[in-house]
Write a protein that holds these residues in place. Structure first.
Motif, PDB file in Angstrom:
ATOM      1  N   PRO A   1       0.808  -1.229   0.000  1.00 28.35           N
ATOM      2  CA  PRO A   1       0.000   0.000   0.000  1.00 28.35           C
ATOM      3  C   PRO A   1       0.842   1.281   0.000  1.00 28.35           C
ATOM      4  O   PRO A   1       0.425   2.301  -0.574  1.00 28.35           O
ATOM      5  CB  PRO A   1      -0.826  -0.115   1.290  1.00 28.35           C
ATOM      6  N   LEU A   2       2.016   1.244   0.616  1.00 30.21           N
ATOM      7  CA  LEU A   2       2.891   2.411   0.611  1.00 30.21           C
ATOM      8  C   LEU A   2       3.456   2.644  -0.785  1.00 30.21           C
ATOM      9  O   LEU A   2       3.524   3.785  -1.259  1.00 30.21           O
ATOM     10  CB  LEU A   2       4.022   2.230   1.623  1.00 30.21           C
ATOM     11  N   PHE A   3       3.844   1.566  -1.456  1.00 30.21           N
ATOM     12  CA  PHE A   3       4.293   1.686  -2.843  1.00 30.21           C
ATOM     13  C   PHE A   3       3.141   2.154  -3.744  1.00 30.21           C
ATOM     14  O   PHE A   3       3.340   2.929  -4.680  1.00 30.21           O
ATOM     15  CB  PHE A   3       4.848   0.358  -3.346  1.00 30.21           C
ATOM     16  N   TYR A   4       1.939   1.677  -3.444  1.00 28.38           N
ATOM     17  CA  TYR A   4       0.754   2.094  -4.208  1.00 28.38           C
ATOM     18  C   TYR A   4       0.562   3.608  -4.100  1.00 28.38           C
ATOM     19  O   TYR A   4       0.301   4.286  -5.101  1.00 28.38           O
ATOM     20  CB  TYR A   4      -0.473   1.365  -3.671  1.00 28.38           C
ATOM     21  N   ALA A   5       0.707   4.147  -2.896  1.00 30.20           N
ATOM     22  CA  ALA A   5       0.561   5.591  -2.705  1.00 30.20           C
ATOM     23  C   ALA A   5       1.617   6.354  -3.495  1.00 30.20           C
ATOM     24  O   ALA A   5       1.343   7.436  -4.039  1.00 30.20           O
ATOM     25  CB  ALA A   5       0.656   5.930  -1.216  1.00 30.20           C
ATOM     26  N   GLU A   6       2.824   5.793  -3.583  1.00 34.39           N
ATOM     27  CA  GLU A   6       3.876   6.430  -4.381  1.00 34.39           C
ATOM     28  C   GLU A   6       3.512   6.431  -5.865  1.00 34.39           C
ATOM     29  O   GLU A   6       3.633   7.447  -6.556  1.00 34.39           O
ATOM     30  CB  GLU A   6       5.205   5.700  -4.174  1.00 34.39           C
ATOM     31  N   VAL A   7       3.078   5.265  -6.343  1.00 32.42           N
ATOM     32  CA  VAL A   7       2.728   5.143  -7.762  1.00 32.42           C
ATOM     33  C   VAL A   7       1.574   6.075  -8.125  1.00 32.42           C
ATOM     34  O   VAL A   7       1.535   6.634  -9.231  1.00 32.42           O
ATOM     35  CB  VAL A   7       2.377   3.671  -8.096  1.00 32.42           C
ATOM     36  N   LYS A   8       0.646   6.270  -7.215  1.00 32.21           N
ATOM     37  CA  LYS A   8      -0.512   7.137  -7.471  1.00 32.21           C
ATOM     38  C   LYS A   8      -0.169   8.622  -7.346  1.00 32.21           C
ATOM     39  O   LYS A   8      -1.031   9.479  -7.558  1.00 32.21           O
ATOM     40  CB  LYS A   8      -1.652   6.788  -6.518  1.00 32.21           C
TER      41      LYS A   8
ATOM     42  N   HIS B   1      10.198   4.368   3.821  1.00 37.97           N
ATOM     43  CA  HIS B   1       8.986   4.676   3.063  1.00 37.97           C
ATOM     44  C   HIS B   1       8.440   6.056   3.393  1.00 37.97           C
ATOM     45  O   HIS B   1       7.819   6.697   2.535  1.00 37.97           O
ATOM     46  CB  HIS B   1       7.919   3.609   3.337  1.00 37.97           C
ATOM     47  N   VAL B   2       8.658   6.497   4.610  1.00 36.94           N
ATOM     48  CA  VAL B   2       8.158   7.808   5.024  1.00 36.94           C
ATOM     49  C   VAL B   2       8.925   8.939   4.344  1.00 36.94           C
ATOM     50  O   VAL B   2       8.346   9.963   3.966  1.00 36.94           O
ATOM     51  CB  VAL B   2       8.241   7.945   6.561  1.00 36.94           C
ATOM     52  N   PHE B   3      10.227   8.741   4.171  1.00 33.94           N
ATOM     53  CA  PHE B   3      11.076   9.817   3.648  1.00 33.94           C
ATOM     54  C   PHE B   3      10.535  10.455   2.373  1.00 33.94           C
ATOM     55  O   PHE B   3      10.412  11.689   2.305  1.00 33.94           O
ATOM     56  CB  PHE B   3      12.498   9.296   3.411  1.00 33.94           C
ATOM     57  N   PRO B   4      10.189   9.693   1.314  1.00 34.67           N
ATOM     58  CA  PRO B   4       9.737  10.348   0.083  1.00 34.67           C
ATOM     59  C   PRO B   4       8.369  11.014   0.173  1.00 34.67           C
ATOM     60  O   PRO B   4       7.961  11.705  -0.759  1.00 34.67           O
ATOM     61  CB  PRO B   4       9.713   9.205  -0.945  1.00 34.67           C
TER      62      PRO B   4
ATOM     63  N   TYR C   1       1.213  10.386  -4.616  1.00 37.12           N
ATOM     64  CA  TYR C   1       1.045  11.078  -3.340  1.00 37.12           C
ATOM     65  C   TYR C   1       2.375  11.432  -2.674  1.00 37.12           C
ATOM     66  O   TYR C   1       2.391  12.153  -1.680  1.00 37.12           O
ATOM     67  CB  TYR C   1       0.201  10.233  -2.389  1.00 37.12           C
ATOM     68  N   SER C   2       3.467  10.896  -3.173  1.00 39.39           N
ATOM     69  CA  SER C   2       4.775  11.160  -2.576  1.00 39.39           C
ATOM     70  C   SER C   2       5.449  12.330  -3.284  1.00 39.39           C
ATOM     71  O   SER C   2       4.918  12.908  -4.228  1.00 39.39           O
ATOM     72  CB  SER C   2       5.661   9.916  -2.675  1.00 39.39           C
ATOM     73  N   LYS C   3       6.663  12.654  -2.833  1.00 40.66           N
ATOM     74  CA  LYS C   3       7.456  13.720  -3.437  1.00 40.66           C
ATOM     75  C   LYS C   3       8.543  13.159  -4.353  1.00 40.66           C
ATOM     76  O   LYS C   3       9.528  13.837  -4.653  1.00 40.66           O
ATOM     77  CB  LYS C   3       8.079  14.587  -2.336  1.00 40.66           C
ATOM     78  N   LEU C   4       8.374  11.920  -4.790  1.00 38.69           N
ATOM     79  CA  LEU C   4       9.297  11.353  -5.765  1.00 38.69           C
ATOM     80  C   LEU C   4       9.187  12.122  -7.077  1.00 38.69           C
ATOM     81  O   LEU C   4       8.087  12.484  -7.496  1.00 38.69           O
ATOM     82  CB  LEU C   4       8.989   9.872  -5.991  1.00 38.69           C
ATOM     83  N   TYR C   5      10.316  12.355  -7.727  1.00 30.91           N
ATOM     84  CA  TYR C   5      10.299  13.140  -8.963  1.00 30.91           C
ATOM     85  C   TYR C   5      11.291  12.560  -9.960  1.00 30.91           C
ATOM     86  O   TYR C   5      12.189  11.794  -9.609  1.00 30.91           O
ATOM     87  CB  TYR C   5      10.624  14.608  -8.673  1.00 30.91           C
ATOM     88  N   MET C   6      11.141  12.952 -11.233  1.00 29.15           N
ATOM     89  CA  MET C   6      11.987  12.419 -12.293  1.00 29.15           C
ATOM     90  C   MET C   6      12.876  13.482 -12.937  1.00 29.15           C
ATOM     91  O   MET C   6      13.972  13.187 -13.379  1.00 29.15           O
ATOM     92  CB  MET C   6      11.109  11.757 -13.374  1.00 29.15           C
ATOM     93  N   ASP C   7      12.409  14.714 -12.993  1.00 28.16           N
ATOM     94  CA  ASP C   7      13.159  15.787 -13.646  1.00 28.16           C
ATOM     95  C   ASP C   7      14.339  16.197 -12.759  1.00 28.16           C
ATOM     96  O   ASP C   7      14.153  16.808 -11.701  1.00 28.16           O
ATOM     97  CB  ASP C   7      12.238  16.987 -13.896  1.00 28.16           C
ATOM     98  N   ALA C   8      15.544  15.869 -13.200  1.00 31.33           N
ATOM     99  CA  ALA C   8      16.727  16.147 -12.393  1.00 31.33           C
ATOM    100  C   ALA C   8      16.940  17.633 -12.141  1.00 31.33           C
ATOM    101  O   ALA C   8      17.602  18.015 -11.176  1.00 31.33           O
ATOM    102  CB  ALA C   8      17.968  15.562 -13.067  1.00 31.33           C
TER     103      ALA C   8
END
Length: 344
Positions: free
Chosen positions: A135-142, A221-224, A144-151
């Motif tokens: 479910p934590l990975f699911y929230a990332e994929v959807k 998991h919390v960090f991102p 909701y996290s601050k993960l980003y791709m643009d360097a």
């Protein structure tokens, strides 16, 4: 995690779901006359955009589309569980074959059939941990996290800075969670299974009670969700975490550092329980008054594995076991101490 999911969808899951739950136009040799339907285009994802791998004909051949919530959760569970096995066995086996000191088998506190027990505990726990992690990975994929791709979004300086920031953040979180797991009311129910291994092998690296293992992974998991983290950095860090977890259980005491919480520090934790709770550094153990400097004897081959050092370890360990656990009856040791003629 959407990058990993995209790779698995493209090369495995699209066909898997099309096979177990086919749609109207499932492409197969036995279905050559199936009606051709117009398929909606797949939006560019990280895999097609950055690697150039386009979705196959199976991408729309299942009733469960890629963005279906049930499919997402199931896929993420399978990735976390099965890919977790791959990482565990790959790195633990490499460490066992090329690094682990086999003289550890002679230690008086090495258990009967210990490696088998470590592997069984890991294999039983990892699917349960995956249930809570998916479910934590699911929230990332959807998103909701601050993960980003643009360097360029946060600048190249942050690409570099995020690594020590991540390690410092998680080191602090794991220290306090790990220390809490040693509270008497919690320890006997959750953390005690991991402390069954007084002299662990690399296969003990993931041999936790599943709730214990998940609890200690929470800071990762919390960090991102709190601070930005580049998606590729995220994958690099998660791989490193698994390697590091194996390394601190491999019994190779090469890092005699007052800063790094390596295998020697972690051996002190398994032997003497109430010291060195940290994951990467000794900082929080020093601040929390729980740091114990590794015995210098561990860093020299001639003293590391002789009966004099073992007897000293055993005596103190048994006193602490009585204090922490009450008795030692759930451990079955493999052998008695081996005499070292040099110490006679």
């Amino acid at each position: 995690m959407d990058i990993v999911l995209g790779v698995f969808d493209t090369f495995l899951f699209d066909r898997f779901y099309a096979t177990i739950l086919p749609g109207a136009a499932f492409p197969s040799a036995g279905n050559a006359t199936a009606p051709i339907i117009e398929r909606k285009p797949i939006e560019l994802d990280s895999v097609s955009e950055y690697f150039g791998w386009q979705p196959s004909e199976y991408a729309h051949a299942s009733r469960l589309e890629r963005d279906n919530d049930v499919r997402l959760l199931l896929s993420l569970f399978l990735i976390t569980w099965l890919f977790g096995y791959v990482i565990y066995f790959t790195f633990a086996t490499f460490s066992y074959v090329f690094i682990f000191d086999k003289d550890t088998f002679k230690h008086p506190k090495f258990l009967k059939n210990q490696m088998r027990q470590e592997i069984v505990q890991s294999m039983v726990s990892m699917p349960v941990m995956a249930v809570f992690t998916a479910p934590l990975f699911y929230a990332e994929v959807k998103g909701y996290s601050k993960l980003y791709m643009d360097a360029e979004k946060y600048g190249m300086w942050y690409i570099i800075a995020q690594f020590p920031i991540f390690l410092m953040f998680t080191d602090c979180g794991i220290y306090w969670i790990h220390r809490a797991l040693h509270h008497p009311t919690i320890y006997k129910h959750l953390h005690k299974p991991h402390h069954k291994w007084i002299m662990p092998t690399p296969y003990a690296s993931h041999a936790f009670h599943p709730f214990d293992g998940f609890a200690q992974s929470v800071p990762y998991h919390v960090f991102p969700f709190i601070l930005p983290l580049h998606k590729f950095s995220y994958l690099i860090l998660f791989t490193f975490i698994n390697i590091w977890t194996v390394m601190i259980h491999d019994g190779e005491y090469v890092a005699n550092s007052p800063i790094i919480n390596g295998a020697a520090c972690h051996t002190m934790h398994h032997l003497y329980f109430n010291y060195n709770y940290g994951q990467f550094t000794t900082l929080w153990d020093r601040l929390g008054g729980s740091y114990r400097k590794p015995n210098m004897e561990l860093f020299y081959r001639e003293t590391k594995m002789n009966s004099k050092e073992w007897q000293k370890q055993v005596k103190e360990m048994e006193d602490i076991v009585q204090e922490v656990e009450g008795d030692d009856s759930f451990r079955e040791y493999a052998a008695a101490p081996v005499e070292d003629k040099k110490t006679k």
